[in-house]
Design an enzyme around this catalytic site. Sequence first.
Site, PDB file in Angstrom:
ATOM      1  N   ASP A  80      19.436  -7.188 -19.591  1.00  0.00           N
ATOM      2  CA  ASP A  80      19.981  -8.168 -18.661  1.00  0.00           C
ATOM      3  C   ASP A  80      19.173  -8.231 -17.373  1.00  0.00           C
ATOM      4  O   ASP A  80      18.458  -7.296 -17.012  1.00  0.00           O
ATOM      5  CB  ASP A  80      21.438  -7.865 -18.343  1.00  0.00           C
ATOM      6  CG  ASP A  80      21.639  -6.528 -17.634  1.00  0.00           C
ATOM      7  OD1 ASP A  80      20.973  -5.547 -18.018  1.00  0.00           O
ATOM      8  OD2 ASP A  80      22.448  -6.464 -16.686  1.00  0.00           O
ATOM      9  N   GLU A 175      23.189  -3.544 -17.624  1.00  0.00           N
ATOM     10  CA  GLU A 175      22.874  -2.487 -16.658  1.00  0.00           C
ATOM     11  C   GLU A 175      23.064  -2.970 -15.226  1.00  0.00           C
ATOM     12  O   GLU A 175      23.507  -2.218 -14.363  1.00  0.00           O
ATOM     13  CB  GLU A 175      21.432  -2.016 -16.875  1.00  0.00           C
ATOM     14  CG  GLU A 175      21.041  -0.781 -16.065  1.00  0.00           C
ATOM     15  CD  GLU A 175      20.465  -1.090 -14.690  1.00  0.00           C
ATOM     16  OE1 GLU A 175      20.258  -0.141 -13.907  1.00  0.00           O
ATOM     17  OE2 GLU A 175      20.223  -2.281 -14.382  1.00  0.00           O
TER      18      GLU A 175
END
EC number: 3.4.11.4
Length: 408
Positions: A80, A175
């Site tokens: 991400d 994350e």
Amino acid sequence: MSKVVERFLNYIKYDTRSDENSESTPSTPNQIEFARMLAVELKSIGMENVSLDNNGYVMATLPSNMDRKVPTVGFIAHMDTSPEMPGKDIKAKIVENYDGGDIILNSEKNIVLSPKDFPELSSYIGKTLITTDGTTLLGADDKAGIAEIITAMEYLVDHPEIPHGTIKVCFTPDEEIGRGADHFDVEKFGADFAYTMDGGPLGELEYENFNAAGVKVVINGINIHPGSAKDKMKNSMLIASEFINMFPKDETPSNSEGYEGFYHLVSINGSVERTELRYIIRDFGKDAFAERKAFVRRAGETLNQKYGEGTVEIEIKDQYYNMKEKIDEARHVIDIALEAMKAEGVEPKIKPIRGGTDGARLSFMGLPTPNIFGGGHNFHGRYEYIPTFAMEKAVEVIVKIAEIVGKR
């Protein structure tokens, strides 16, 4: 153009921003789309046991080519990108043979990447840089890490003469919103230790990070018509301002560096009857971290004594802890990384992380996981850039770590 650069430029085409307001895992569907592509690519380069689970975690194995058992090492990166900045339709610009001057990212909007604002640019004169066009982030955090890991694995597959034990790789979702390790299956991963390729500039090696907590403060007021409010109204916003002013003015992110901790007011949302404050608390020392949390609670108790019990409600949730205490128990993990960097001509820069990584949580889940540079600068914003040679050096360091572990 090197393979790692080609991969990186392909990966940033995927908009994989995470969403802290989503309750799904992963938090955005585009992360699954990207994960599927990575799983196919891992199979295509010869990785084995490639899997994509329902939570969006991609795992794969490069089998050992040794005739004896050696430790299993893992390499981890997250898929991400930060939700703080647009990550769709990234138009990367390639600046070859950088001359040390201003880089015009966007002439129409007068967005300039300048060494006056970012003096570290001067270190890259003559190098090739990849920048944004000033309207999005770049995504080097952490698509550079993914590109580096896959390129290193491909190199090891293509060069079986390099001795290495079993190597595990994993690409995680979410994350950037603090959930990267929430569903990480350490037992399935099966590594003895690992490295997150999630650091910044060339040479960074990090194995200390903040202890972290999130704080939700709810202040309950009483709303009465202002014409008859004497001794009856309790304005929660004014009480909130008292609460805020109880905190030390110099212990904020903008007034701290190095090993200094802080209190950070993240958001305020209020009315007369109810005001909600969100803080984050950070400190490297365990005792100092505990004292910061106690300070917040004492501030609430003081105002409850003044305005009545239940006026201030405080909820504190620990988020992650300083991985140093776990890495100290497995110091060889750092020694291997240092040896690999020096062997590849990279000067190690050991520094504390004024934040956290998946590795911090994984270290407390039984998988010692320090953080190694990915090569980028100015993450999460329009001025993000990455030197291509830093990515190439990261690939070399990964390969060298695998070789060092294989020879031990």
